[in-house]
Structure formats: structure tokens, C-alpha cells
Design a protein around this motif. Structure first.
Motif, mmCIF file in Angstrom:
data_model
loop_
_atom_site.group_PDB
_atom_site.id
_atom_site.type_symbol
_atom_site.label_atom_id
_atom_site.label_comp_id
_atom_site.label_asym_id
_atom_site.label_seq_id
_atom_site.Cartn_x
_atom_site.Cartn_y
_atom_site.Cartn_z
ATOM 1 N N VAL A 171 35.617 42.129 45.653
ATOM 2 C CA VAL A 171 34.982 41.287 44.627
ATOM 3 C C VAL A 171 35.682 39.932 44.511
ATOM 4 C CG1 VAL A 171 34.098 43.256 43.332
ATOM 5 C CG2 VAL A 171 36.326 42.311 42.727
ATOM 6 N N ALA A 172 36.999 39.904 44.720
ATOM 7 C CA ALA A 172 37.729 38.631 44.665
ATOM 8 C C ALA A 172 37.276 37.708 45.787
ATOM 9 C CB ALA A 172 39.234 38.889 44.764
ATOM 10 N N THR A 173 37.156 38.263 46.988
ATOM 11 C CA THR A 173 36.739 37.466 48.144
ATOM 12 C C THR A 173 35.276 37.057 48.029
ATOM 13 O OG1 THR A 173 38.320 38.741 49.478
ATOM 14 C CG2 THR A 173 36.695 37.406 50.670
ATOM 15 N N LYS A 174 34.442 37.961 47.569
ATOM 16 C CA LYS A 174 33.019 37.655 47.378
ATOM 17 C C LYS A 174 32.849 36.504 46.388
ATOM 18 C CE LYS A 174 28.687 39.668 45.705
ATOM 19 N NZ LYS A 174 28.064 40.845 45.055
ATOM 20 N N HIS A 175 33.645 36.516 45.331
ATOM 21 C CA HIS A 175 33.592 35.444 44.333
ATOM 22 C C HIS A 175 33.909 34.101 44.972
ATOM 23 C CE1 HIS A 175 34.528 33.057 40.776
ATOM 24 N NE2 HIS A 175 35.745 32.852 41.263
ATOM 25 N N LEU A 176 34.928 34.054 45.829
ATOM 26 C CA LEU A 176 35.295 32.800 46.494
ATOM 27 C C LEU A 176 34.182 32.329 47.430
ATOM 28 C CD1 LEU A 176 39.038 33.633 47.251
ATOM 29 C CD2 LEU A 176 38.184 31.895 45.648
ATOM 30 N N ILE A 177 33.549 33.264 48.108
ATOM 31 C CA ILE A 177 32.418 32.914 48.990
ATOM 32 C C ILE A 177 31.275 32.341 48.163
ATOM 33 C CG2 ILE A 177 30.668 33.869 50.541
ATOM 34 C CD1 ILE A 177 32.793 35.971 51.364
ATOM 35 N N GLU A 178 31.015 32.929 47.002
ATOM 36 C CA GLU A 178 29.939 32.457 46.136
ATOM 37 C C GLU A 178 30.232 31.075 45.564
ATOM 38 O OE1 GLU A 178 29.793 35.670 43.376
ATOM 39 O OE2 GLU A 178 28.304 36.813 44.533
ATOM 40 N N GLN A 179 31.515 30.703 45.552
ATOM 41 C CA GLN A 179 31.882 29.356 45.098
ATOM 42 C C GLN A 179 31.735 28.323 46.210
ATOM 43 O OE1 GLN A 179 32.651 28.619 41.786
ATOM 44 N NE2 GLN A 179 31.918 30.739 41.635
ATOM 45 N N GLY A 180 31.323 28.784 47.396
ATOM 46 C CA GLY A 180 31.103 27.878 48.512
ATOM 47 C C GLY A 180 32.273 27.777 49.468
ATOM 48 N N CYS A 181 33.302 28.585 49.276
ATOM 49 C CA CYS A 181 34.467 28.553 50.167
ATOM 50 C C CYS A 181 34.111 29.167 51.521
ATOM 51 C CB CYS A 181 35.630 29.314 49.533
ATOM 52 S SG CYS A 181 36.136 28.638 47.919
ATOM 53 N N SER A 278 45.987 41.278 39.269
ATOM 54 C CA SER A 278 46.721 41.989 38.203
ATOM 55 C C SER A 278 46.394 41.483 36.805
ATOM 56 C CB SER A 278 48.251 41.953 38.375
ATOM 57 O OG SER A 278 48.680 42.985 39.217
ATOM 58 N N ASN A 279 45.918 40.233 36.702
ATOM 59 C CA ASN A 279 45.602 39.651 35.397
ATOM 60 C C ASN A 279 46.827 39.646 34.482
ATOM 61 O OD1 ASN A 279 43.839 38.384 33.579
ATOM 62 N ND2 ASN A 279 43.278 40.319 32.603
ATOM 63 N N GLU A 280 47.938 39.137 35.023
ATOM 64 C CA GLU A 280 49.154 38.987 34.225
ATOM 65 C C GLU A 280 48.875 38.042 33.049
ATOM 66 O OE1 GLU A 280 52.141 40.327 34.472
ATOM 67 O OE2 GLU A 280 51.940 41.416 36.369
ATOM 68 N N PRO A 281 49.556 38.218 31.911
ATOM 69 C CA PRO A 281 49.301 37.382 30.731
ATOM 70 C C PRO A 281 49.354 35.882 30.989
ATOM 71 C CG PRO A 281 50.672 39.230 30.126
ATOM 72 C CD PRO A 281 50.540 39.271 31.630
ATOM 73 N N SER A 289 44.021 27.737 34.230
ATOM 74 C CA SER A 289 44.048 29.196 34.159
ATOM 75 C C SER A 289 43.666 29.800 35.510
ATOM 76 C CB SER A 289 43.098 29.692 33.066
ATOM 77 O OG SER A 289 41.787 29.205 33.277
ATOM 78 N N ILE A 290 44.261 30.946 35.812
ATOM 79 C CA ILE A 290 44.116 31.553 37.136
ATOM 80 C C ILE A 290 43.140 32.720 37.113
ATOM 81 C CG2 ILE A 290 45.331 32.645 39.051
ATOM 82 C CD1 ILE A 290 47.895 31.298 38.074
ATOM 83 N N SER A 291 42.160 32.682 37.997
ATOM 84 C CA SER A 291 41.253 33.816 38.161
ATOM 85 C C SER A 291 42.051 34.988 38.725
ATOM 86 C CB SER A 291 40.112 33.461 39.125
ATOM 87 O OG SER A 291 39.329 32.407 38.614
ATOM 88 N N SER A 292 41.727 36.200 38.254
ATOM 89 C CA SER A 292 42.506 37.354 38.694
ATOM 90 C C SER A 292 41.713 38.642 38.544
ATOM 91 C CB SER A 292 43.802 37.442 37.876
ATOM 92 O OG SER A 292 44.649 38.453 38.375
ATOM 93 N N VAL A 293 42.052 39.615 39.363
ATOM 94 C CA VAL A 293 41.432 40.940 39.281
ATOM 95 C C VAL A 293 42.221 41.776 38.280
ATOM 96 C CG1 VAL A 293 40.834 43.040 40.533
ATOM 97 C CG2 VAL A 293 40.636 40.817 41.672
ATOM 98 N N ASP A 294 41.540 42.216 37.239
ATOM 99 C CA ASP A 294 42.189 43.017 36.194
ATOM 100 C C ASP A 294 42.319 44.466 36.640
ATOM 101 O OD1 ASP A 294 43.252 43.385 33.508
ATOM 102 O OD2 ASP A 294 41.437 44.563 33.170
#
Length: 346
Positions: A171-181, A278-281, A289-294
């Protein structure tokens, strides 16, 4: 220093037998409520404390559960521990927390210490250097429930609670692809831990499913700290075809990567996107802000405790070995969400 008060001292004061005192202190139904109350009040006034280890040896139950983590000073493991305690405390269990500092020798020593303490169960996340299985077999031979969480070994009869790391990488990689990367690098951890290998497999599959080439030169194995993220960016920027995105298996590595990219004058997320894991605080507190997998650590802890409770209370009713896999969720933030107009132009 005063001498330790014993049941014989209480018995002498009340002019009853030590056996009666012992039964009263242990809520034996043969003892009347009046006698039990009198013994309890006298014991408290005299400063009597029960020997928990002796009781555990006698009853075979200590109401103690050992929890082993690599480190306790990370938000991820602290949240897991909180979830475990919240689930076990109402059931009458106390938790002994131990850390291995990512060393197998300390892991083995800790297991032996907990076994000597007569714990009723052990919940643990493996150290990075864990290779041996003898200490796990020792736990099982003693008929003590063992539950792995986050990091595990596949051992017959041992339950585990993890997240779907493959899905998290996907899902993290798919999200980046959907952003046009188009050229997405992956910063992975040590594949001796299957969590990192599974995240990398998810990354690879997402690329292939969306028509992008998988190229090993964009996959780097790094330590889980900010300096490793900075060094990784330096390495990637020397490639003939530079990446336009990074999926990192660690938020700390992602942070270091972002810091280096900003030092190089690369605009995020306009020209480069980054997603962590990890979705660290700190990921939501930064200006960028950093996108992250929770990873749902609190839920993971509560579920690990539930699996343990199932094992000690559901004999004959539940399957002893449980493999629980939680669903990861991507939290999209500024580091990877491109402006709509820019994204459409890709």
C-alpha cells in the motif's frame, strides 16, 4: 531491622493454628468469613507480606507474565506494552518487562530469568540477532505459553500476532505510484527479520502490478536510524537515473532521508516523495509531516495478551496455536501527497 512476620506469628497472636491462617490468607472456602476477615486485618496490622514465589511454587500459578522487547524506549514497543498491560491487569496478571538490546545472548538470559521467576507466560518480540531456538523449546517443554508479537519465528505450537507486512509495503508503494512517482527506491532493514523481507516483497509486487520495473539497485539494506537515511540518499543520488520517491521500512530512516533531500535543495513533495513505516509520533509533528504505515501497536499488544489468555483459559475450547495478522493502514501526510495539479500533469 525487624524480623520478617510469618504465619506462625499471626497464629500465635490469634491463638489459632498456622494452617488456619494459611487457609484464610489464600481464601480457602473451609474458613468462615469472620475468621478470614480477622486474619486479614491482623496480618495487615503486623506488616505481613506473602511470599509470592513460594505461592507460585505451591499453586503452579504466579499471575506474572514476562514481556520481552528489543528496547522499551521506542514509541512502538511502549504502545505494545501498554496494550498488553491493559488487557492482562483486569484478569489479575502483573507484567515483568525485559529488554534484549537486540542481542541473542541477552534474549536467552532473559528467557531463563523469567522461567526462574515462575512466570505463567512469555510474550516477546525477537532481537535482530536471534538465531537459536533452544530457549524457545525450553519454554514449550515447561508447558508455558509463548506468544510472539511483531517479530517472530515460525515454530510449531507457538502463537503470534503481527501485521501484514507485505500489505504494508504494497500500500505504501501503491500510494507513491498514485502520486505519479515512476522510480521508487526502497530502504529496507535486515532480511534476517522476516518483517523487512515481507515489506520489500510488497514493494516489489506493487511495482510489477502497476507496470513499473523492479530494479535491485534501488533496494538498499540500511540500519534503522536517521544517519542511515542520509547515507542512503547520497548513494541513490549517484545513480544515473535518480529516484523520485522513497519507501522506507523505518520512520527514522525516512526522517534522515528527508533531511538530506532538503539539504540538497530537493522540494518535497513536489519533486520527491517519501513514505515511512511505523507511524512514530514525530511523523505528524514535523513541519513537513511524514506519511507512514501505521502498525497499530496498541491493538497488537492487546491481541497478544488475548491470545495468551485464550491459551491459559480455553483448554479444549480454542486452538492453541493462533496466527493473528492485523491489517496495516497508510497515513498520508505532506511528505508524499503532491498538489493535485502537479500530480495530474505526470
Amino acid at each position: 531491622m525487624s524480623e520478617k512476620i510469618t504465619i506462625y506469628d499471626i497464629a500465635k497472636k490469634l491463638n489459632i493454628t498456622a494452617a488456619t491462617v494459611s487457609r484464610a490468607l489464600n481464601n480457602n472456602p473451609r474458613i468462615s468469613d469472620t475468621t478470614r476477615k480477622l486474619v486479614m486485618e491482623t496480618a495487615a496490622s503486623m506488616g505481613y507480606t506473602q511470599n509470592k514465589l513460594a505461592l507460585a511454587l505451591k499453586s503452579g500459578k504466579s499471575n506474572l507474565v514476562g514481556v520481552i522487547v528489543p528496547y522499551i524506549d521506542t514509541s512502538f514497543f511502549a504502545s505494545i506494552i501498554r496494550g498488553i498491560e491493559e488487557a492482562l491487569h483486569p484478569e489479575g496478571y502483573n507484567v515483568i518487562i525485559c529488554q534484549t538490546h537486540e542481542t541473542e545472548a541477552k534474549e536467552i538470559e532473559t528467557v531463563n530469568t523469567l522461567l526462574n521467576a515462575q512466570v505463567d507466560g512469555i510474550l516477546m518480540s525477537l532481537s535482530k540477532t536471534s538465531k537459536e531456538t533452544t530457549h524457545f523449546e525450553h519454554i514449550l517443554n515447561k508447558k508455558i505459553p509463548l506468544v510472539f508479537f511483531d517479530r517472530r519465528k515460525n515454530i510449531k505450537g507457538v502463537s503470534s500476532v503481527t501485521i501484514d507486512d507485505f500489505e504494508g509495503g504494497y500500500v505504501a508503494t501503491k500510494h507513491l505510484i498514485e502520486q505519479g512517482c515512476k522510480t521508487i527506491a526502497h530502504l529496507s532493514g535486515d532480511w534476517s527479520l522476516e518483517i523487512y523481507k515481507n515489506r520489500s516483497e510488497g514493494y516489489k509486487q506493487a511495482l510489477l502490478d502497476h507496470g513499473l520495473k523492479y530494479d535491485e539497485k534501488y533496494l538498499l539494506h540500511v540500519k534503522s536510524d536517521t544517519e542511515a537515511g542520509k547515507s542512503a540518499v547520497d548513494t541513490l543520488m549517484k545513480l544515473d537515473k535518480k529516484p523520485d520517491a522513497i519507501f522506507s521500512s523505518s520512520d527514522f530512516v525516512a526522517l534522515g532521508a528527508i533531511q538530506r533531500l532538503q539539504e540538497l535543495g530537493i522540494k518535497l513533495p513536489d519533486d520527491f516523495c517519501v513514505v515511512g513505516f511505523s507511524n512514530e509520533p514525530f511523523t505528524q509533528l514535523m513541519e513537513l509531516s511524514i506519511s507512514s504505515v501505521d502498525q497499530a501497536p496498541h491493538e497488537m499488544g492487546r491481541m497478544a495478551a488475548k491470545v495468551f489468555l485464550d491459551q491459559v483459559s480455553g483448554v479444549g475450547k480454542v486452538k492453541i496455536e493462533q496466527k493473528v495478522e492485523l491489517t496495516p493502514h497508510l497515513i498520508s501526510r505532506k511528505s508524499s501527497v503532491k498538489p493535485v495539479a502537479k500530480k495530474k500533469a505526470k
